[in-house]
Design a protein around this motif. Structure first.
Motif, PDB file in Angstrom:
ATOM      1  N   VAL A  10      51.202  42.234  32.747  1.00 16.00           N
ATOM      2  CA  VAL A  10      51.816  42.482  34.052  1.00 16.00           C
ATOM      3  C   VAL A  10      50.770  42.973  35.045  1.00 16.00           C
ATOM      4  O   VAL A  10      50.713  42.512  36.195  1.00 16.00           O
ATOM      5  CB  VAL A  10      52.976  43.497  33.922  1.00 16.00           C
ATOM      6  N   ASP A  11      49.938  43.908  34.622  1.00 14.73           N
ATOM      7  CA  ASP A  11      48.879  44.412  35.511  1.00 14.73           C
ATOM      8  C   ASP A  11      47.910  43.307  35.903  1.00 14.73           C
ATOM      9  O   ASP A  11      47.493  43.199  37.065  1.00 14.73           O
ATOM     10  CB  ASP A  11      48.112  45.545  34.814  1.00 14.73           C
ATOM     11  N   TYR A  12      47.583  42.465  34.928  1.00 15.50           N
ATOM     12  CA  TYR A  12      46.621  41.386  35.186  1.00 15.50           C
ATOM     13  C   TYR A  12      47.168  40.414  36.225  1.00 15.50           C
ATOM     14  O   TYR A  12      46.470  40.031  37.169  1.00 15.50           O
ATOM     15  CB  TYR A  12      46.313  40.652  33.883  1.00 15.50           C
ATOM     16  N   PHE A  13      48.436  40.043  36.072  1.00 19.61           N
ATOM     17  CA  PHE A  13      49.026  39.098  37.027  1.00 19.61           C
ATOM     18  C   PHE A  13      49.268  39.742  38.373  1.00 19.61           C
ATOM     19  O   PHE A  13      49.192  39.075  39.412  1.00 19.61           O
ATOM     20  CB  PHE A  13      50.314  38.507  36.453  1.00 19.61           C
ATOM     21  N   SER A  14      49.569  41.024  38.385  1.00 20.70           N
ATOM     22  CA  SER A  14      49.734  41.725  39.662  1.00 20.70           C
ATOM     23  C   SER A  14      48.428  41.743  40.444  1.00 20.70           C
ATOM     24  O   SER A  14      48.407  41.534  41.664  1.00 20.70           O
ATOM     25  CB  SER A  14      50.222  43.153  39.412  1.00 20.70           C
ATOM     26  N   HIS A  15      47.320  41.967  39.735  1.00 20.90           N
ATOM     27  CA  HIS A  15      46.010  42.025  40.390  1.00 20.90           C
ATOM     28  C   HIS A  15      45.501  40.641  40.804  1.00 20.90           C
ATOM     29  O   HIS A  15      44.651  40.533  41.694  1.00 20.90           O
ATOM     30  CB  HIS A  15      44.988  42.686  39.461  1.00 20.90           C
ATOM     31  N   ASN A  16      46.008  39.621  40.155  1.00 20.33           N
ATOM     32  CA  ASN A  16      45.538  38.257  40.443  1.00 20.33           C
ATOM     33  C   ASN A  16      46.637  37.379  41.053  1.00 20.33           C
ATOM     34  O   ASN A  16      46.611  36.159  40.926  1.00 20.33           O
ATOM     35  CB  ASN A  16      45.036  37.595  39.153  1.00 20.33           C
ATOM     36  N   SER A  17      47.602  38.013  41.720  1.00 20.77           N
ATOM     37  CA  SER A  17      48.760  37.267  42.223  1.00 20.77           C
ATOM     38  C   SER A  17      48.372  36.201  43.255  1.00 20.77           C
ATOM     39  O   SER A  17      48.924  35.097  43.253  1.00 20.77           O
ATOM     40  CB  SER A  17      49.784  38.230  42.829  1.00 20.77           C
ATOM     41  N   HIS A  18      47.411  36.523  44.139  1.00 14.69           N
ATOM     42  CA  HIS A  18      47.017  35.554  45.162  1.00 14.69           C
ATOM     43  C   HIS A  18      46.296  34.357  44.531  1.00 14.69           C
ATOM     44  O   HIS A  18      46.536  33.200  44.911  1.00 14.69           O
ATOM     45  CB  HIS A  18      46.119  36.217  46.206  1.00 14.69           C
ATOM     46  N   GLU A  19      45.428  34.638  43.567  1.00 15.69           N
ATOM     47  CA  GLU A  19      44.731  33.550  42.877  1.00 15.69           C
ATOM     48  C   GLU A  19      45.724  32.695  42.084  1.00 15.69           C
ATOM     49  O   GLU A  19      45.620  31.460  42.063  1.00 15.69           O
ATOM     50  CB  GLU A  19      43.656  34.108  41.940  1.00 15.69           C
ATOM     51  N   PHE A  20      46.692  33.357  41.452  1.00  9.24           N
ATOM     52  CA  PHE A  20      47.727  32.633  40.708  1.00  9.24           C
ATOM     53  C   PHE A  20      48.512  31.715  41.649  1.00  9.24           C
ATOM     54  O   PHE A  20      48.795  30.559  41.314  1.00  9.24           O
ATOM     55  CB  PHE A  20      48.682  33.627  40.039  1.00  9.24           C
ATOM     56  N   GLN A  21      48.858  32.221  42.815  1.00 13.01           N
ATOM     57  CA  GLN A  21      49.609  31.429  43.784  1.00 13.01           C
ATOM     58  C   GLN A  21      48.819  30.205  44.242  1.00 13.01           C
ATOM     59  O   GLN A  21      49.379  29.095  44.317  1.00 13.01           O
ATOM     60  CB  GLN A  21      49.964  32.311  44.979  1.00 13.01           C
ATOM     61  N   ASP A  22      47.533  30.388  44.513  1.00  9.17           N
ATOM     62  CA  ASP A  22      46.695  29.259  44.932  1.00  9.17           C
ATOM     63  C   ASP A  22      46.598  28.209  43.827  1.00  9.17           C
ATOM     64  O   ASP A  22      46.674  27.001  44.089  1.00  9.17           O
ATOM     65  CB  ASP A  22      45.290  29.749  45.298  1.00  9.17           C
ATOM     66  N   GLU A  23      46.431  28.682  42.594  1.00  3.68           N
ATOM     67  CA  GLU A  23      46.345  27.765  41.458  1.00  3.68           C
ATOM     68  C   GLU A  23      47.659  27.018  41.253  1.00  3.68           C
ATOM     69  O   GLU A  23      47.678  25.822  40.961  1.00  3.68           O
ATOM     70  CB  GLU A  23      45.992  28.548  40.188  1.00  3.68           C
ATOM     71  N   LEU A  24      48.765  27.725  41.449  1.00  2.00           N
ATOM     72  CA  LEU A  24      50.088  27.105  41.311  1.00  2.00           C
ATOM     73  C   LEU A  24      50.289  26.015  42.355  1.00  2.00           C
ATOM     74  O   LEU A  24      50.808  24.933  42.047  1.00  2.00           O
ATOM     75  CB  LEU A  24      51.166  28.178  41.447  1.00  2.00           C
ATOM     76  N   LEU A  25      49.877  26.263  43.575  1.00  2.00           N
ATOM     77  CA  LEU A  25      50.020  25.262  44.640  1.00  2.00           C
ATOM     78  C   LEU A  25      49.167  24.031  44.359  1.00  2.00           C
ATOM     79  O   LEU A  25      49.562  22.905  44.687  1.00  2.00           O
ATOM     80  CB  LEU A  25      49.640  25.869  45.985  1.00  2.00           C
ATOM     81  N   ASN A  26      48.007  24.224  43.760  1.00  2.00           N
ATOM     82  CA  ASN A  26      47.166  23.083  43.375  1.00  2.00           C
ATOM     83  C   ASN A  26      47.799  22.294  42.234  1.00  2.00           C
ATOM     84  O   ASN A  26      47.645  21.074  42.134  1.00  2.00           O
ATOM     85  CB  ASN A  26      45.772  23.567  42.949  1.00  2.00           C
ATOM     86  N   GLU A  27      48.528  23.008  41.376  1.00  2.00           N
ATOM     87  CA  GLU A  27      49.156  22.371  40.211  1.00  2.00           C
ATOM     88  C   GLU A  27      50.403  21.591  40.619  1.00  2.00           C
ATOM     89  O   GLU A  27      50.650  20.494  40.124  1.00  2.00           O
ATOM     90  CB  GLU A  27      49.533  23.455  39.188  1.00  2.00           C
ATOM     91  N   ALA A  28      51.195  22.146  41.524  1.00  4.56           N
ATOM     92  CA  ALA A  28      52.469  21.539  41.933  1.00  4.56           C
ATOM     93  C   ALA A  28      52.253  20.660  43.154  1.00  4.56           C
ATOM     94  O   ALA A  28      52.699  20.977  44.263  1.00  4.56           O
ATOM     95  CB  ALA A  28      53.504  22.624  42.207  1.00  4.56           C
TER      96      ALA A  28
END
Length: 272
Positions: A10-28
């Motif tokens: 949870v902490d890891y994803f909270s700290h990397n939420s913006h990077e996760f979002q960018d990666e998700l947009l590239n994936e979808a």
């Protein structure tokens, strides 16, 4: 029950939420361009909901996950949003989530055992599948209820009993007459006679071009039922082809119902 390293994940994803979002947009790829449209149409924030789904999955909040999936299903169904977009979006979330889980493990000093990995895989995928199952069931139930409600409305409008005076009502029938509709007419006619205390029911058939033999026979039974409830039945607007069919099968309205050439004629007689 949460994952073995729930807080760390949870902490890891909270700290990397913006990077996760960018990666998700590239994936979808196919959904990406529809995000703003979906927000405008249904007030559904796909990106925010993606983060919410990930956090529920990682923290093992299954009750919240189930409630969230039901809410999402109703929201998508009520705005008639495309299921294929939702499925692609969730699968993109799944793939992106696993990329970050792999990245997290690679950054850890201690490597996970095979058993820990398979437990992680099972829990994460089971929870995402749980969300999808709840979403599709909720979506389907909402659509089914909507269809039933619309069908009931259409059926009710197809048997419009119109009060002319406190004791006289008109039932204008148009379109195709088949047994299902004939049964619906019988049900509503008898119910309305009892509820409104109708003494005369004028059934106008000028909008009916054809009737099958079984429907004609059922119409006679409907007339018998109205008479049994103390209501006189008046038939108007019979077309020649229907009259020929009635006489050909040896049936008659004599003693059952009065007949008039037109609805106007019947109304003039009963409103004077």
């Amino acid at each position: 029950m949460g994952l073995a390293l729930e807080k760390d994940y949870v902490d890891y994803f909270s700290h990397n939420s913006h990077e996760f979002q960018d990666e998700l947009l590239n994936e979808a790829v196919n959904v990406r361009d529809k995000i703003n449209d979906i927000l405008l149409v249904g007030n559904i924030d796909l990106l925010n909901n993606a983060h919410k789904l990930v956090m529920y999955v990682l923290s093992g909040k299954e009750t919240e996950l189930e409630k969230f999936s039901n809410e999402e299903g109703v929201s998508w169904a009520s705005h008639s949003l495309t299921l294929s977009f939702k499925l692609e979006w969730v699968q993109s979330i799944r793939r992106t989530l696993w990329k970050y889980l792999q990245q997290f493990e690679e950054e850890r000093e201690e490597n996970a055992s095979h058993e820990d990995f398979f437990n992680l895989e099972k829990q994460v995928n089971d929870r995402i599948d749980q969300f999808l199952n709840g979403f599709f069931l909720s979506y389907s139930n909402y659509k089914d209820e909507l269809i039933y409600a619309q069908q009931a409305l259409v059926e009710d409008l197809s048997v419009p009993i119109i009060p002319i005076t406190p004791k006289v009502c008109v039932l204008p029938l148009i379109g195709k007459m088949e047994m299902y509709r004939s049964n619906r007419i019988e049900e509503k006619v008898l119910m309305e006679i009892g509820k409104l205390r109708i003494e005369t029911l004028v059934m106008d058939l000028s909008g009916i071009a054809q009737m099958e033999t079984e429907v004609i026979e059922h119409l006679m039974k409907i007339i018998d039922g109205t008479n049994m409830m103390g209501c006189e039945c008046v038939i108007t607007g019979l077309r020649p082809e229907i009259v020929r069919k009635i006489t050909r099968i040896g049936l008659t309205f004599e003693g059952k119902a009065e007949t008039k050439a037109t609805l106007q004629q019947a109304l003039e007689d009963y409103l004077v």
